[in-house]
Write an enzyme that holds these catalytic residues in place. Structure first.
Site, PDB file in Angstrom:
ATOM      1  CB  CYS A  58      -0.875   0.022   1.243  1.00  0.00           C
ATOM      2  SG  CYS A  58      -1.621  -1.552   1.633  1.00  0.00           S
ATOM      3  NE  ARG A 108       3.417   0.658  -4.082  1.00  0.00           N
ATOM      4  CZ  ARG A 108       4.422  -0.185  -4.012  1.00  0.00           C
ATOM      5  NH1 ARG A 108       5.533   0.059  -4.651  1.00  0.00           N
ATOM      6  NH2 ARG A 108       4.335  -1.276  -3.288  1.00  0.00           N
ATOM      7  CD1 TRP A 148      -2.408  -5.287  -2.281  1.00  0.00           C
ATOM      8  CD2 TRP A 148      -3.133  -4.312  -4.159  1.00  0.00           C
ATOM      9  NE1 TRP A 148      -2.426  -6.232  -3.284  1.00  0.00           N
ATOM     10  CE2 TRP A 148      -2.859  -5.670  -4.433  1.00  0.00           C
ATOM     11  CE3 TRP A 148      -3.601  -3.493  -5.189  1.00  0.00           C
ATOM     12  CZ2 TRP A 148      -3.033  -6.231  -5.689  1.00  0.00           C
ATOM     13  CZ3 TRP A 148      -3.769  -4.061  -6.442  1.00  0.00           C
ATOM     14  CH2 TRP A 148      -3.497  -5.402  -6.681  1.00  0.00           C
ATOM     15  CG  ASN A 201       2.118   0.411   3.510  1.00  0.00           C
ATOM     16  OD1 ASN A 201       0.931   0.690   3.575  1.00  0.00           O
ATOM     17  ND2 ASN A 201       2.975   1.026   2.719  1.00  0.00           N
ATOM     18  N   GLY A 202       1.866  -3.615   5.524  1.00  0.00           N
ATOM     19  CA  GLY A 202       2.435  -4.851   6.061  1.00  0.00           C
ATOM     20  C   GLY A 202       1.335  -5.763   6.572  1.00  0.00           C
ATOM     21  CD  GLU A 216       5.511 -17.916 -16.673  1.00  0.00           C
ATOM     22  OE1 GLU A 216       4.515 -18.382 -17.252  1.00  0.00           O
ATOM     23  OE2 GLU A 216       5.589 -16.721 -16.322  1.00  0.00           O
ATOM     24  CE  LYS A 236       6.214 -13.887 -18.454  1.00  0.00           C
ATOM     25  NZ  LYS A 236       5.195 -14.353 -17.680  1.00  0.00           N
ATOM     26  CD  GLU A 273       3.470 -13.093 -21.456  1.00  0.00           C
ATOM     27  OE1 GLU A 273       2.301 -12.902 -21.088  1.00  0.00           O
ATOM     28  OE2 GLU A 273       4.386 -13.341 -20.646  1.00  0.00           O
ATOM     29  CG  HIS A 295       6.363 -38.268 -29.433  1.00  0.00           C
ATOM     30  ND1 HIS A 295       6.218 -39.535 -29.954  1.00  0.00           N
ATOM     31  CD2 HIS A 295       6.831 -38.437 -28.177  1.00  0.00           C
ATOM     32  CE1 HIS A 295       6.557 -40.430 -29.046  1.00  0.00           C
ATOM     33  NE2 HIS A 295       6.943 -39.788 -27.953  1.00  0.00           N
ATOM     34  CE  LYS A 348      -0.225  -7.518 -14.289  1.00  0.00           C
ATOM     35  NZ  LYS A 348       0.835  -8.505 -14.505  1.00  0.00           N
TER      36      LYS A 348
HETATM   37  C1  G6P Z   1      -2.882 -11.830 -19.289  1.00  0.00           C
HETATM   38  C2  G6P Z   1      -1.557 -11.366 -18.683  1.00  0.00           C
HETATM   39  C3  G6P Z   1      -0.756 -12.569 -18.169  1.00  0.00           C
HETATM   40  C4  G6P Z   1      -1.599 -13.374 -17.182  1.00  0.00           C
HETATM   41  C5  G6P Z   1      -2.932 -13.790 -17.803  1.00  0.00           C
HETATM   42  C6  G6P Z   1      -3.867 -14.370 -16.773  1.00  0.00           C
HETATM   43  O1  G6P Z   1      -2.622 -12.549 -20.441  1.00  0.00           O
HETATM   44  O2  G6P Z   1      -0.806 -10.669 -19.644  1.00  0.00           O
HETATM   45  O3  G6P Z   1       0.427 -12.125 -17.525  1.00  0.00           O
HETATM   46  O4  G6P Z   1      -0.871 -14.519 -16.803  1.00  0.00           O
HETATM   47  O5  G6P Z   1      -3.601 -12.645 -18.347  1.00  0.00           O
HETATM   48  O6  G6P Z   1      -4.242 -13.354 -15.893  1.00  0.00           O
HETATM   49  P1  G6P Z   1      -4.791 -13.612 -14.442  1.00  0.00           P
HETATM   50  O7  G6P Z   1      -5.043 -12.228 -13.889  1.00  0.00           O
HETATM   51  O8  G6P Z   1      -6.045 -14.398 -14.572  1.00  0.00           O
HETATM   52  O9  G6P Z   1      -3.735 -14.342 -13.680  1.00  0.00           O
END
Ligand code: G6P
Length: 613
Positions: free
Chosen positions: A2, A27, A77, A103-104, A486, A490, A493, A509, A608
């Protein structure tokens, strides 16, 4: 997580607080509040309207202003208690004379709150924070001043804090204390400022003192006194900040992605915090499933999208091994359009950092309508999924700004593994000693991941060496398989390069047909049950001319010798290894993207949070 802002000695404290909160909005937050303090009392206003909250504070805050020169403010938050006006900070004690922002996480708040209630204190929020003001109130009633009161209270509190507190008894004094949650103090000669983040105060002063852990500070308009919690004096170290506001929001990092990669040890530690009690019992209090209900479960279904799906896949290995339950992991957009077999003994787990992804939300609604128990792993308190589910397991990674998920993924893996251990505990599939071993291993992960992060420069060199490549294959086996997925995600993306993730065993395969000189194969070969088989796969791609990059544990010379390049990582048990192996692959993707001059925080075509199908 926060945002905190505070000031004493300002000509217009209200404006300092509101502007500070605006500077902290980047943030992400769900509610906001300010309190202005003078000898006549505390004037407080709080609003919970998501990211509009600070803007909405402006108008009503005018009415509070009678020329106060000091006050504190907070963007929240949520962690304990849903986002709402009553839970928004600042919080006040029963007398209304003491006001505080925090915060915390207070780990022992339930126990502290129970004692306070018994002694007649009335709680006006569902937050863990509120215990602070009542405990300070008790100390002050016994004659202690604000500083000694806070000092005594902090001895009773377990957990983390960055806090600012004021009392009408000494309205020019703002007291701050820190353990883990960051706080900085700004001095200008006329006024003194407090903030959780430098950008909040940068327009007033560039002279900053960073408070260290277990320090307590007394801020007055033209003086700052810092002591340890034990009362030892500290000589403040003043530094002059040269950054502009945008650079400061990134905390000195080039971008949010590298900042968030760096925050992963904290994300893991915060997600573990308060969830393992003194007897080694896993406590997941918002799960809302009794031991009896957990024992009745016959099958687990995880639904998620993107990186959250990969976190679910890692969890499958752990849950099946520890809790001996069959676990399926589905892409949410597939799950919702097939006809999954669910019954009232099914546990469906939605994994979503935002808690808003429409496919996951719809998949969970469908699961709920079939009578299954539905829980959610979310990084956002009171998200749509969290509101609708039977139970919630929050990750405490803090807001993530970079579009490509990093710290939320490791936090999701940790939360799911805690659930796996809880299931194993109530179902008796692990002995108490085995659970204790896993708990100790999980607790060691923040340090191991911090160690992995320090390899950044070495990772950059490897990325630079393959800068011209166009095709990348990521291979892994066992829990290294989701790690490979993953890593590939990454890379594609943020670098827009062709990258695919495969289980090592699938190489023959199909993918092997594509391997030729110029292809880069990144193989997750940290020590684990299938390392030898992984290395046989590596030999196959090498024979076809691929450039091989191996993720291997420190000191594993035998495995290292088989790669053209090596990304060394510290060792960890196989089921926890993704937490640190993923770090190397995040950094690898990061440097390839940066090498191509790309914006790693805002990749093209991606969002996002995906709230459309
Ligand atoms: C979008 C974001 C990814 C995320 C995915 C799922 O594609 O760019 O980074 O993993 O959504 O989002 P969620 O909020 O459901 O984890």
């Amino acid at each position: 997580m926060c945002g905190i802002i505070g000031v004493t000695g300002a000509d217009d404290a209200r404006e300092v607080l509101l502007e500070g909160l605006e500077r902290l909005e980047y943030r992400g937050y769900d509610s906001a509040g300010i309190a202005l303090v003078d000898a006549d009392g505390i004037s407080r206003i709080r609003i919970a309207d998501g990211t509009h909250s600070v803007a909405l504070l402006r108008e009503p805050a005018r009415a509070l202003d009678r020329g106060q020169r000091a006050g504190i403010g907070h963007n929240r938050w949520a962690t304990h208690g849903q986002p709402s006006e009553r839970n928004a900070h600042p919080h006040v004690d029963c007398s209304g004379d003491i006001v505080l922002v925090h915060n915390g996480i207070v780990e022992n708040y339930a126990e502290l709150a129970a004692g306070l209630r018994q002694r007649g204190h009335e709680f006006r929020s569902d937050t863990d924070t509120e215990v602070f003001v009542h405990l300070i109130e008790e100390q002050m009633q016994q004659g202690s001043d604000l500083v000694s009161s806070l000092r005594n209270v902090l001895q009773k509190v377990r957990g983390t804090f960055g806090l600012g507190v004021m009392s009408i008894k000494d309205p020019e004094l703002l007291v701050a204390a820190r353990r883990v949650s960051p706080l900085v103090i700004g001095v200008s000669g006329e006024a003194t400022y407090l903030a959780s983040d430098i950008p909040a105060i940068l327009e007033h002063t560039r002279e900053i003192i960073a408070l260290d852990d277990d320090q307590i500070a007394q801020l007055r308009p033209n003086s700052v006194v810092i002591e340890t919690l034990e009362g030892e004096p500290i000589t403040p170290r003043l530094r002059t900040i040269a950054w502009d506001v945008e650079a400061a929001q990134k905390g000195g990092f080039e971008d949010f992605m590298s900042k968030e990669i760096d925050e992963q040890p904290t994300a893991i530690a915060d997600t573990l915090r308060g969830r393992i009690d003194g007897d080694g019992r896993i406590v997941l209090d918002q799960l809302d499933l009794s031991d009896e209900e957990l024992r009745k479960i016959t099958h687990v279904s995880v639904v998620a999208c993107g990186s959250s799906f990969h976190a679910g896949l890692v969890a499958k290995y752990a849950l099946e091994h520890w809790a001996r339950l069959p676990v399926e992991v589905d892409i949410a957009s597939e799950f919702r359009y097939r006809d999954p077999v669910l019954h009232d003994t099914s546990l469906v787990i939605g994994v979503s950092q935002s808690g808003e992804t429409v496919d996951t939300l719809q998949a969970l609604r469908q699961a709920a309508s079939s009578g299954a128990k539905v829980i959610v792993v979310s990084n956002v308190v009171d998200s749509s999924m969290a509101r609708e589910a039977d139970g919630v397991l929050y990750t405490h990674a803090g807001p993530e700004i970079g579009v490509a998920a990093t710290k939320t993924v490791v936090a999701q893996i940790v939360a799911l593994e805690l659930l796996g251990l809880r299931l194993a505990q109530v179902r008796g599939t692990l002995t108490p000693e085995e659970v204790a071993t896993q708990v100790a291993a999980l607790r060691a992960m923040p340090d191991i991941v911090a160690d992995a992060i320090t390899r950044n420069d070495d990772v950059q060199k490897v990325a630079e060496a393959v800068n011209d490549a166009k095709d990348f294959f990521f291979l892994g086996r066992h829990a290294g398989y989701p790690t490979a997925l993953e890593g590939a995600l990454k890379l594609k993306e943020i670098s827009y390069l062709h990258a695919e993730g495969y289980p090592g065993g699938e190489l023959k395969h199909g993918p092997l047909a594509v391997i030729e000189p110029g292809c880069v194969v990144v193989a997750v070969a940290s020590s684990g049950p299938l390392q030898e088989k992984m290395l046989s796969n590596v030999a196959e791609v090498k024979a076809r001319g691929a450039t091989v990059i191996l993720v291997v544990d420190d000191g594993d010379e035998e495995a290292s010798a088989q790669g053209d390049f090596v990304l060394s990582v510290p060792p960890a048990p196989a089921l926890l290894a993704p937490l640190k192996d993923i770090v190397a692959l995040q950094q690898f993707a990061y440097h390839l993207a940066r090498g191509r001059g790309l914006d790693v925080d805002r990749p093209r075509n991606l969002a996002k949070t995906v709230t459309v199908e």
